[in-house]
Scaffold this motif. Structure first.
Motif, PDB file in Angstrom:
ATOM      1  N   LEU A 122       0.825  -1.206   0.000  1.00  0.00           N
ATOM      2  CA  LEU A 122       0.000   0.000   0.000  1.00  0.00           C
ATOM      3  C   LEU A 122       0.862   1.261   0.000  1.00  0.00           C
ATOM      4  N   ARG A 123       1.938   1.249   0.768  1.00  0.00           N
ATOM      5  CA  ARG A 123       2.829   2.404   0.821  1.00  0.00           C
ATOM      6  C   ARG A 123       3.451   2.661  -0.550  1.00  0.00           C
ATOM      7  N   ARG A 124       3.951   1.616  -1.173  1.00  0.00           N
ATOM      8  CA  ARG A 124       4.579   1.785  -2.477  1.00  0.00           C
ATOM      9  C   ARG A 124       3.574   2.256  -3.525  1.00  0.00           C
ATOM     10  N   ALA A 125       2.351   1.752  -3.433  1.00  0.00           N
ATOM     11  CA  ALA A 125       1.326   2.163  -4.395  1.00  0.00           C
ATOM     12  C   ALA A 125       0.970   3.637  -4.218  1.00  0.00           C
ATOM     13  N   ILE A 126       0.831   4.080  -2.957  1.00  0.00           N
ATOM     14  CA  ILE A 126       0.478   5.480  -2.703  1.00  0.00           C
ATOM     15  C   ILE A 126       1.599   6.415  -3.136  1.00  0.00           C
ATOM     16  N   LEU A 127       2.831   6.050  -2.846  1.00  0.00           N
ATOM     17  CA  LEU A 127       3.950   6.894  -3.238  1.00  0.00           C
ATOM     18  C   LEU A 127       4.094   6.964  -4.757  1.00  0.00           C
ATOM     19  N   ALA A 128       3.914   5.836  -5.415  1.00  0.00           N
ATOM     20  CA  ALA A 128       3.994   5.836  -6.880  1.00  0.00           C
ATOM     21  C   ALA A 128       2.869   6.673  -7.488  1.00  0.00           C
ATOM     22  N   ALA A 129       1.657   6.527  -6.942  1.00  0.00           N
ATOM     23  CA  ALA A 129       0.529   7.310  -7.448  1.00  0.00           C
ATOM     24  C   ALA A 129       0.718   8.793  -7.164  1.00  0.00           C
ATOM     25  N   SER A 130       1.254   9.129  -5.985  1.00  0.00           N
ATOM     26  CA  SER A 130       1.483  10.537  -5.651  1.00  0.00           C
ATOM     27  C   SER A 130       2.515  11.165  -6.569  1.00  0.00           C
ATOM     28  N   GLY A 131       3.576  10.440  -6.857  1.00  0.00           N
ATOM     29  CA  GLY A 131       4.584  10.970  -7.757  1.00  0.00           C
ATOM     30  C   GLY A 131       4.056  11.216  -9.153  1.00  0.00           C
ATOM     31  N   THR A 132       3.092  10.411  -9.584  1.00  0.00           N
ATOM     32  CA  THR A 132       2.510  10.587 -10.912  1.00  0.00           C
ATOM     33  C   THR A 132       1.433  11.664 -10.922  1.00  0.00           C
ATOM     34  N   LEU A 180     -13.089  24.406 -10.400  1.00  0.00           N
ATOM     35  CA  LEU A 180     -11.639  24.576 -10.524  1.00  0.00           C
ATOM     36  C   LEU A 180     -10.944  24.291  -9.205  1.00  0.00           C
ATOM     37  N   ALA A 181     -11.582  24.657  -8.081  1.00  0.00           N
ATOM     38  CA  ALA A 181     -11.003  24.341  -6.773  1.00  0.00           C
ATOM     39  C   ALA A 181     -10.908  22.841  -6.557  1.00  0.00           C
ATOM     40  N   LEU A 182     -11.928  22.101  -6.987  1.00  0.00           N
ATOM     41  CA  LEU A 182     -11.888  20.639  -6.876  1.00  0.00           C
ATOM     42  C   LEU A 182     -10.757  20.056  -7.720  1.00  0.00           C
ATOM     43  N   VAL A 183     -10.598  20.571  -8.928  1.00  0.00           N
ATOM     44  CA  VAL A 183      -9.547  20.067  -9.810  1.00  0.00           C
ATOM     45  C   VAL A 183      -8.167  20.388  -9.243  1.00  0.00           C
ATOM     46  N   TYR A 184      -7.991  21.597  -8.713  1.00  0.00           N
ATOM     47  CA  TYR A 184      -6.707  21.967  -8.127  1.00  0.00           C
ATOM     48  C   TYR A 184      -6.379  21.090  -6.919  1.00  0.00           C
ATOM     49  N   THR A 185      -7.379  20.829  -6.092  1.00  0.00           N
ATOM     50  CA  THR A 185      -7.140  19.999  -4.913  1.00  0.00           C
ATOM     51  C   THR A 185      -6.717  18.595  -5.315  1.00  0.00           C
ATOM     52  N   TYR A 186      -7.154  18.154  -6.481  1.00  0.00           N
ATOM     53  CA  TYR A 186      -6.818  16.811  -6.964  1.00  0.00           C
ATOM     54  C   TYR A 186      -5.306  16.634  -7.078  1.00  0.00           C
ATOM     55  N   PHE A 187      -4.589  17.651  -7.583  1.00  0.00           N
ATOM     56  CA  PHE A 187      -3.137  17.492  -7.688  1.00  0.00           C
ATOM     57  C   PHE A 187      -2.388  18.112  -6.514  1.00  0.00           C
ATOM     58  N   GLN A 188      -3.090  18.822  -5.630  1.00  0.00           N
ATOM     59  CA  GLN A 188      -2.447  19.353  -4.438  1.00  0.00           C
ATOM     60  C   GLN A 188      -2.211  18.260  -3.387  1.00  0.00           C
ATOM     61  N   ILE A 189      -3.143  17.334  -3.271  1.00  0.00           N
ATOM     62  CA  ILE A 189      -3.026  16.273  -2.260  1.00  0.00           C
ATOM     63  C   ILE A 189      -1.791  15.405  -2.489  1.00  0.00           C
ATOM     64  N   PRO A 190      -1.571  14.836  -3.671  1.00  0.00           N
ATOM     65  CA  PRO A 190      -0.353  14.025  -3.844  1.00  0.00           C
ATOM     66  C   PRO A 190       0.934  14.824  -3.699  1.00  0.00           C
ATOM     67  N   LEU A 191       0.921  16.106  -4.081  1.00  0.00           N
ATOM     68  CA  LEU A 191       2.117  16.926  -3.884  1.00  0.00           C
ATOM     69  C   LEU A 191       2.415  17.107  -2.402  1.00  0.00           C
ATOM     70  N   MET A 192       1.368  17.256  -1.586  1.00  0.00           N
ATOM     71  CA  MET A 192       1.559  17.373  -0.147  1.00  0.00           C
ATOM     72  C   MET A 192       2.134  16.094   0.429  1.00  0.00           C
ATOM     73  N   VAL A 193       1.704  14.946  -0.064  1.00  0.00           N
ATOM     74  CA  VAL A 193       2.244  13.673   0.415  1.00  0.00           C
ATOM     75  C   VAL A 193       3.747  13.606   0.160  1.00  0.00           C
ATOM     76  N   ILE A 194       4.168  13.994  -1.022  1.00  0.00           N
ATOM     77  CA  ILE A 194       5.584  13.930  -1.368  1.00  0.00           C
ATOM     78  C   ILE A 194       6.407  14.893  -0.513  1.00  0.00           C
ATOM     79  N   VAL A 195       5.889  16.085  -0.280  1.00  0.00           N
ATOM     80  CA  VAL A 195       6.657  17.118   0.424  1.00  0.00           C
ATOM     81  C   VAL A 195       6.662  16.898   1.929  1.00  0.00           C
ATOM     82  N   PHE A 196       5.540  16.443   2.487  1.00  0.00           N
ATOM     83  CA  PHE A 196       5.386  16.384   3.941  1.00  0.00           C
ATOM     84  C   PHE A 196       5.802  15.053   4.533  1.00  0.00           C
ATOM     85  N   LEU A 197       5.820  14.000   3.734  1.00  0.00           N
ATOM     86  CA  LEU A 197       6.157  12.677   4.258  1.00  0.00           C
ATOM     87  C   LEU A 197       7.557  12.614   4.873  1.00  0.00           C
TER      88      LEU A 197
END
Length: 313
Positions: A122-132, A180-197
């Motif tokens: 699960l961790r590897r899948a989430i990280l791979a999906a977040s990076g993409t 547009l806020a919904l669409v922006y949040t879509y790519f903000q969440i995985p970016l936060m995972v990469i930066v904050f993890l």
């Protein structure tokens, strides 16, 4: 004798001793010269100069010039008045809302990843999906949402035909700022995972053990140890998400093709519209305002990151 290296001596016919081995003298350090390996960064500097530094110079100089090339402050005055001030305000509000939403949801997801098995699937899948997904933006992301939630999207048609639910009954939300806020949040969440993890994983188990040894519980640990260490990283990541949303253009242009409520779209209209000829310098003034906001955000992010690195190094 050579320091640190014992020498074996043999007797000579004359009665003296000759060392069997002598340590070689150290060579003086040779000063490194510019080599071919260091010239490899030259294309990068050329690229940055042509597509970052030079456009910045053009924008800054154009913001203080008239169409005839004379110095003026009128462009900056017009950039913060009337309609232009409104688009700046809407852009800041949209960026702040999506940054906070992405930071909270992405922070929770990063915490779930950090507390799970380190080498789990699960961790590897989430990280791979977040990076993409963090890089999945622009026209492709807008098309994906249009194909899914647009007027003829498969989710829209499925809900209407199977459940008699019309998701556009209360307006064209996808083609406005809420969508547009919904669409922006879509790519903000995985970016936060990469930066904050990395910040979450930097919390050492010894700190919790020390707190428990001193009689503190979970509340005391998070109040005096965990949150003081994580909040600069969380705030810095939120600022990074703000800058990411504030500078986005292609996604908004694809969804809001008939309007320019954001500063990026307003700049594009001033530079390409045949109706607003001769207002290129006003677009440069708006871009100069964006540069000021993004640079300020970046500097604050750097200061917060430096504060966090003292604990997580």
């Amino acid at each position: 004798m050579t320091a640190g290296k014992p020498q074996t001596r043999f007797a000579t016919p004359s009665g003296g001793e000759t060392p069997a081995w002598t340590a070689p003298a150290r060579k003086a350090p040779v000063q490194r010269r510019l080599g071919l390996d260091q010239l490899g960064v030259l294309p990068f500097f050329i690229f940055v100069s042509l597509f970052l530094f030079w456009p910045t110079v053009v924008v800054v100089t154009g913001a203080f010039q008239t169409s005839e090339g004379a110095f003026t402050l009128r462009n900056l005055i017009d950039a913060v008045s009337n309609q232009n001030l409104r688009v700046f305000t809407l852009s800041i509000m949209l960026s702040a809302i999506t940054a906070v939403a992405g930071a909270v949801l992405g922070g929770l997801l990063a915490w779930a990843v950090a507390t799970g098995p380190r080498h789990g699937l699960l961790r590897r899948a989430i990280l791979a999906a977040s990076g993409t997904l963090a890089q999945f933006g622009g026209v492709m992301l807008a098309f994906a949402f249009l194909a899914t939630f647009g007027f003829n999207g498969f989710v829209t048609l499925f809900l209407k035909q199977q459940l008699s639910v019309d998701i556009f009954a209360w307006g064209q939300w996808l083609y406005s700022l809420p969508g547009l806020a919904l669409v922006y949040t879509y790519f903000q969440i995985p970016l936060m995972v990469i930066v904050f993890l990395p910040a979450i994983e930097g919390l050492r188990p010894q700190w919790r053990e020390a707190c428990e040894t001193l009689g503190g519980g979970s509340i005391a640990y998070w109040r005096h140890v965990g949150l003081p260490i994580l909040w600069p990283s969380f705030a810095g990541a939120t600022l990074l998400l703000f800058a990411n949303a504030f500078s986005a253009y292609a996604t908004a242009a694809a969804l809001l093709s008939q309007a320019d409520p954001l500063v990026t779209l307003r700049i594009g209209t001033l530079l390409t519209s045949e109706v607003m000829l001769g207002q290129e310098n006003l677009g440069a003034a708006l871009a100069f305002g964006m540069i000021v906001i993004v640079v300020t955000t970046t500097v604050l992010y750097g200061l917060l990151k430096a504060r966090t690195s003292r604990w997580l190094a």
